[in-house]
Design an enzyme around this catalytic site. Structure first.
Site, PDB file in Angstrom:
ATOM      1  N   PHE A 150       0.816  -1.225   0.000  1.00  0.00           N
ATOM      2  CA  PHE A 150       0.000   0.000   0.000  1.00  0.00           C
ATOM      3  C   PHE A 150       0.847   1.271   0.000  1.00  0.00           C
ATOM      4  O   PHE A 150       0.361   2.334  -0.375  1.00  0.00           O
ATOM      5  CB  PHE A 150      -0.935   0.018   1.234  1.00  0.00           C
ATOM      6  CG  PHE A 150      -0.261   0.461   2.514  1.00  0.00           C
ATOM      7  CD1 PHE A 150      -0.095   1.813   2.797  1.00  0.00           C
ATOM      8  CD2 PHE A 150       0.254  -0.459   3.419  1.00  0.00           C
ATOM      9  CE1 PHE A 150       0.548   2.236   3.964  1.00  0.00           C
ATOM     10  CE2 PHE A 150       0.893  -0.050   4.580  1.00  0.00           C
ATOM     11  CZ  PHE A 150       1.042   1.302   4.850  1.00  0.00           C
ATOM     12  N   LYS A 174      -1.282  -7.270  -9.106  1.00  0.00           N
ATOM     13  CA  LYS A 174      -2.249  -7.304  -7.990  1.00  0.00           C
ATOM     14  C   LYS A 174      -1.783  -6.234  -7.016  1.00  0.00           C
ATOM     15  O   LYS A 174      -0.913  -6.466  -6.191  1.00  0.00           O
ATOM     16  CB  LYS A 174      -2.235  -8.692  -7.333  1.00  0.00           C
ATOM     17  CG  LYS A 174      -3.521  -9.099  -6.628  1.00  0.00           C
ATOM     18  CD  LYS A 174      -4.015  -8.149  -5.556  1.00  0.00           C
ATOM     19  CE  LYS A 174      -3.269  -8.279  -4.256  1.00  0.00           C
ATOM     20  NZ  LYS A 174      -3.693  -7.267  -3.247  1.00  0.00           N
ATOM     21  N   GLU A 177      -4.991  -3.628  -1.970  1.00  0.00           N
ATOM     22  CA  GLU A 177      -6.433  -3.382  -1.950  1.00  0.00           C
ATOM     23  C   GLU A 177      -6.765  -2.112  -1.151  1.00  0.00           C
ATOM     24  O   GLU A 177      -7.894  -1.634  -1.204  1.00  0.00           O
ATOM     25  CB  GLU A 177      -7.167  -4.596  -1.356  1.00  0.00           C
ATOM     26  CG  GLU A 177      -6.909  -4.886   0.120  1.00  0.00           C
ATOM     27  CD  GLU A 177      -5.573  -5.597   0.415  1.00  0.00           C
ATOM     28  OE1 GLU A 177      -4.687  -5.592  -0.455  1.00  0.00           O
ATOM     29  OE2 GLU A 177      -5.422  -6.123   1.537  1.00  0.00           O
ATOM     30  N   SER A 227       5.447  -6.828   3.283  1.00  0.00           N
ATOM     31  CA  SER A 227       6.016  -7.095   4.609  1.00  0.00           C
ATOM     32  C   SER A 227       6.802  -8.416   4.608  1.00  0.00           C
ATOM     33  O   SER A 227       6.584  -9.277   3.758  1.00  0.00           O
ATOM     34  CB  SER A 227       4.886  -7.164   5.634  1.00  0.00           C
ATOM     35  OG  SER A 227       4.005  -8.214   5.289  1.00  0.00           O
ATOM     36  N   CYS A 282       9.542   1.761   3.389  1.00  0.00           N
ATOM     37  CA  CYS A 282      10.460   0.652   3.710  1.00  0.00           C
ATOM     38  C   CYS A 282      11.870   1.159   3.869  1.00  0.00           C
ATOM     39  O   CYS A 282      12.730   0.460   4.386  1.00  0.00           O
ATOM     40  CB  CYS A 282      10.407  -0.400   2.621  1.00  0.00           C
ATOM     41  SG  CYS A 282      11.105   0.198   1.088  1.00  0.00           S
ATOM     42  N   GLU A 383       9.208  -3.937  12.971  1.00  0.00           N
ATOM     43  CA  GLU A 383       9.044  -2.834  12.023  1.00  0.00           C
ATOM     44  C   GLU A 383       7.725  -2.150  12.393  1.00  0.00           C
ATOM     45  O   GLU A 383       6.647  -2.736  12.215  1.00  0.00           O
ATOM     46  CB  GLU A 383       8.966  -3.361  10.586  1.00  0.00           C
ATOM     47  CG  GLU A 383       8.804  -2.236   9.582  1.00  0.00           C
ATOM     48  CD  GLU A 383       8.546  -2.718   8.150  1.00  0.00           C
ATOM     49  OE1 GLU A 383       7.827  -3.717   7.966  1.00  0.00           O
ATOM     50  OE2 GLU A 383       9.046  -2.060   7.222  1.00  0.00           O
TER      51      GLU A 383
HETATM   52  P1  NAD Z   1       1.618  -6.551   3.046  1.00  0.00           P
HETATM   53  O1  NAD Z   1       2.681  -7.594   3.075  1.00  0.00           O
HETATM   54  O2  NAD Z   1       0.546  -6.610   4.065  1.00  0.00           O
HETATM   55  O3  NAD Z   1       0.864  -6.577   1.617  1.00  0.00           O
HETATM   56  C1  NAD Z   1       1.580  -6.593   0.398  1.00  0.00           C
HETATM   57  C2  NAD Z   1       0.734  -7.286  -0.665  1.00  0.00           C
HETATM   58  O4  NAD Z   1       0.516  -8.641  -0.261  1.00  0.00           O
HETATM   59  C3  NAD Z   1      -0.630  -6.654  -0.870  1.00  0.00           C
HETATM   60  O5  NAD Z   1      -0.935  -6.652  -2.241  1.00  0.00           O
HETATM   61  C4  NAD Z   1      -1.572  -7.574  -0.088  1.00  0.00           C
HETATM   62  O6  NAD Z   1      -2.857  -7.634  -0.634  1.00  0.00           O
HETATM   63  C5  NAD Z   1      -0.889  -8.927  -0.189  1.00  0.00           C
HETATM   64  N1  NAD Z   1      -1.134  -9.775   0.981  1.00  0.00           N
HETATM   65  C6  NAD Z   1      -1.297  -9.365   2.266  1.00  0.00           C
HETATM   66  N2  NAD Z   1      -1.501 -10.423   3.076  1.00  0.00           N
HETATM   67  C7  NAD Z   1      -1.440 -11.529   2.302  1.00  0.00           C
HETATM   68  C8  NAD Z   1      -1.546 -12.930   2.567  1.00  0.00           C
HETATM   69  N3  NAD Z   1      -1.763 -13.402   3.787  1.00  0.00           N
HETATM   70  N4  NAD Z   1      -1.428 -13.791   1.524  1.00  0.00           N
HETATM   71  C9  NAD Z   1      -1.205 -13.338   0.279  1.00  0.00           C
HETATM   72  N5  NAD Z   1      -1.099 -12.005  -0.022  1.00  0.00           N
HETATM   73  C10 NAD Z   1      -1.202 -11.120   0.966  1.00  0.00           C
HETATM   74  O7  NAD Z   1       2.364  -5.142   3.061  1.00  0.00           O
HETATM   75  P2  NAD Z   1       1.732  -3.695   3.165  1.00  0.00           P
HETATM   76  O8  NAD Z   1       1.214  -3.486   4.555  1.00  0.00           O
HETATM   77  O9  NAD Z   1       0.818  -3.431   2.032  1.00  0.00           O
HETATM   78  O10 NAD Z   1       3.021  -2.792   2.926  1.00  0.00           O
HETATM   79  C11 NAD Z   1       3.913  -2.427   3.940  1.00  0.00           C
HETATM   80  C12 NAD Z   1       5.081  -3.373   4.021  1.00  0.00           C
HETATM   81  O11 NAD Z   1       5.769  -3.423   2.763  1.00  0.00           O
HETATM   82  C13 NAD Z   1       6.131  -2.934   5.030  1.00  0.00           C
HETATM   83  O12 NAD Z   1       6.588  -4.068   5.714  1.00  0.00           O
HETATM   84  C14 NAD Z   1       7.232  -2.350   4.167  1.00  0.00           C
HETATM   85  O13 NAD Z   1       8.518  -2.363   4.746  1.00  0.00           O
HETATM   86  C15 NAD Z   1       7.160  -3.229   2.981  1.00  0.00           C
HETATM   87  N6  NAD Z   1       7.769  -2.608   1.822  1.00  0.00           N
HETATM   88  C16 NAD Z   1       8.980  -3.069   1.428  1.00  0.00           C
HETATM   89  C17 NAD Z   1       9.608  -2.474   0.364  1.00  0.00           C
HETATM   90  C18 NAD Z   1      10.944  -2.956  -0.101  1.00  0.00           C
HETATM   91  O14 NAD Z   1      11.362  -2.525  -1.148  1.00  0.00           O
HETATM   92  N7  NAD Z   1      11.631  -3.827   0.613  1.00  0.00           N
HETATM   93  C19 NAD Z   1       9.003  -1.405  -0.312  1.00  0.00           C
HETATM   94  C20 NAD Z   1       7.747  -0.972   0.113  1.00  0.00           C
HETATM   95  C21 NAD Z   1       7.139  -1.588   1.195  1.00  0.00           C
END
Ligand code: NAD
Length: 500
Positions: A150, A174, A177, A227, A282, A383
């Site tokens: 997000f 994808k 959401e 994450s 991140c 985090e």
């Molecule tokens: P998230 O992991 O909750 O979601 C990321 C994606 O995975 C979304 O599209 C979500 O719909 C999907 N998702 C979530 N739960 C899922 C599950 N159980 N099974 C399958 N798919 C699932 O992350 P977020 O809260 O949207 O974003 C923040 C996180 O992203 C932070 O931890 C941040 O550090 C990380 N991030 C990392 C980078 C990087 O380059 N390393 C860059 C941006 C964000």
């Protein structure tokens, strides 16, 4: 509720057929403004089928055809910067200038993709043996998928698809959401730029949609950013289904401040990097390690600056920091600050009571600063992904580096010093994928690659740069002999081929 965000499949809007929707909230007001369709397995299959069909011709298209569309897309993206930034602010909450910054960094990858012809030039060795030449070429994979978080609803998709489609692949995205509209706008602009139908598709949704992409037999590779727990799951699951995977995870980025550093510059950098985008980056600095006697002065300088930050709706040009993404996330971030004193932290600033007049239902939290944070405290270990900065103390450079290297994360890190020798040592000794020297957020430019170490990245490839091109292509080596009519017949030889 006024609006529905639908999928984008085969070059047009595809209304959600599953009957399942998720809410999209304006974080500054707490109001649900939109609902987003959640894809069923059948809808994901339709998107993959559209991408597979499009690959038949896109995979054979010329570099000139692909780059010409990307140049047009670049111009459209540039012209629509403000509109995309407004969509981001409305659903994510970040301030408009920050949203514009994210679009600008995404554009860098389109620039890179416009020059893909140079990266895909291949290699040729002539006369490796008598009248034998060898060529190394790289070819696209087919249908590839991207799953994005997000916090950068435009930039992170832009880290992926421009290079993927420039290399000749077709793409299914994808997006998160929580803020899905920017992705749909990107799809519309690609279409306007002349991208053939089906080359770029968007399916919205949750775990149902993600899991189908991970196991779909026609998806060749998966790029994920999100994450750490989900990144680990994506890497394991997609790998088990035989796919190439890059899964970028979460972070806890440290900034080491040596006693000789310019403390005003270090404090400016710490405040900008810790609290920008309300800490939902991140690459945010979430832990400052103060070395030697500078701790007290540095904490005071950070406090003075943090107190002046103006928090408010991202649409207000005077706001420097917006709200958090959801109410639940706001409450989780607050819980770290509320529990900090009991875990041995000194709470210098407590932002948990903050609200914005006239927007009381927004997901507000103020800036928090925790000093003398023990490494065992939850506020340090997790985090937090909010505007909470931890300060830790170290006696020496070595102690500071050991502390940073003990973290399970290894995304970005920075050193602040005037000592070139110490900075050079730090670059070599630190266990992280991206290092800043007097640069707090060292996000690499598009033609270098982005990626962390340890629990911040699962897989072999960083994202974009040369790694991106490599990820979205596979190698082929062609060995050719054109015998001269005057050559004597080689005859049968069962020995292993030798070059002479
Ligand atoms: P998230 O992991 O909750 O979601 C990321 C994606 O995975 C979304 O599209 C979500 O719909 C999907 N998702 C979530 N739960 C899922 C599950 N159980 N099974 C399958 N798919 C699932 O992350 P977020 O809260 O949207 O974003 C923040 C996180 O992203 C932070 O931890 C941040 O550090 C990380 N991030 C990392 C980078 C990087 O380059 N390393 C860059 C941006 C964000």
């Amino acid at each position: 509720m006024t609006n529905i965000v639908n999928h984008w499949i085969g070059g047009k809007t595809a209304e959600g057929a599953s009957g399942t929707y998720g809410p999209v909230t304006n974080p500054a007001t707490g109001e649900v403004t939109t609902k987003v369709a959640f894809a069923s397995v059948d809808e994901v299959d339709a998107a993959v089928a559209a991408a597979k069909e499009a690959y038949l011709t896109w995979g054979q298209s010329s570099l000139a055809q692909r780059t010409s569309i990307l140049f047009t897309f670049r111009a459209l993206l540039d012209a629509h910067r403000d509109e995309i930034a407004e969509l981001i602010t409305a659903e994510h909450g970040k301030v408009h200038s920050d949203a514009l910054g994210e679009v600008a960094r995404g554009l860098e990858i389109v620039d890179l993709a416009c020059g893909i012809s140079v990266q895909l030039k291949g290699e040729l060795s002539t006369q490796v043996a008598t009248r034998v030449d060898v060529a190394s070429i790289r070819q696209p994979l087919g249908v590839v998928a991207g799953i994005t978080p997000f916090n950068f609803p435009a930039m992170v998709p832009l880290w992926m698809f421009p290079l993927a489609i420039a290399c000749g692949n077709t793409f299914v995205l994808k997006p998160s959401e929580k803020d899905p509209s920017a992705a749909v706008k990107l799809a519309e602009l690609l279409s306007e730029a002349g991208l053939p139908d089906g080359v770029f598709n968007v399916v919205h949704g949750d775990k149902v949609a993600v899991d189908r992409l991970l196991e779909h037999p026609d998806v060749q590779a998966v790029s994920f950013v999100g994450s750490t727990p989900i990144a680990r799951y994506i890497h394991t699951t997609a790998s088990a289904h035989g796919k190439r995977v890059q899964a970028l995870g979460g972070a806890k980025n440290h900034m080491l401040v040596l006693p000789d550093a310019d403390l005003d510059a270090a404090a400016d950098a710490a405040v900008s990097a810790a609290y920008g985008s309300a800490g939902e980056r991140c690459m945010a600095i979430s832990a400052v390690v103060a070395v030697g006697a500078v701790g007290d002065t540095l904490v005071e300088k950070i406090r003075e600056r943090a107190e002046k930050i103006k928090i408010g709706p991202g649409t207000d040009p005077s706001s420097e920091m917006g709200p958090l993404i959801t109410k639940a996330h706001r409450d989780k971030v607050a819980s770290y600050v509320e529990g900090a004193a009991a875990e041995g932290c000194e709470v210098v600033l407590d932002g948990t009571g903050y609200t914005v007049e006239g927007h009381e239902n927004g997901h507000w939290i103020g800036l928090s600063l925790l000093d003398r944070v023990p490494t065992g405290a939850k506020a340090y270990r997790d985090e937090i992904f909010g505007p909470v900065l931890c300060v830790l103390r170290a006696e020496t450079y070595e102690e500071g580096v050991a502390l940073i290297n003990a973290s399970p994360f290894g995304n970005g890190t920075a050193i602040f010093t005037r000592d070139g020798g110490a900075a050079r040592r730090f670059q070599l000794e630190i266990e992280a994928g991206m290092v800043g020297v007097n640069v707090p957020i060292p996000v690499p430019v598009g033609y270098h690659s982005f990626g962390g170490w340890k629990d911040s990245l699962f897989g072999d490839h960083h994202i974009y740069g040369n790694d991106g091109t490599h990820f979205y292509t596979r190698g082929k080596v062609v060995t050719t002999r054109w015998p001269d009519p005057a050559d004597a017949p080689a005859g049968v030889d069962l020995g292993f081929p030798r070059n002479h």
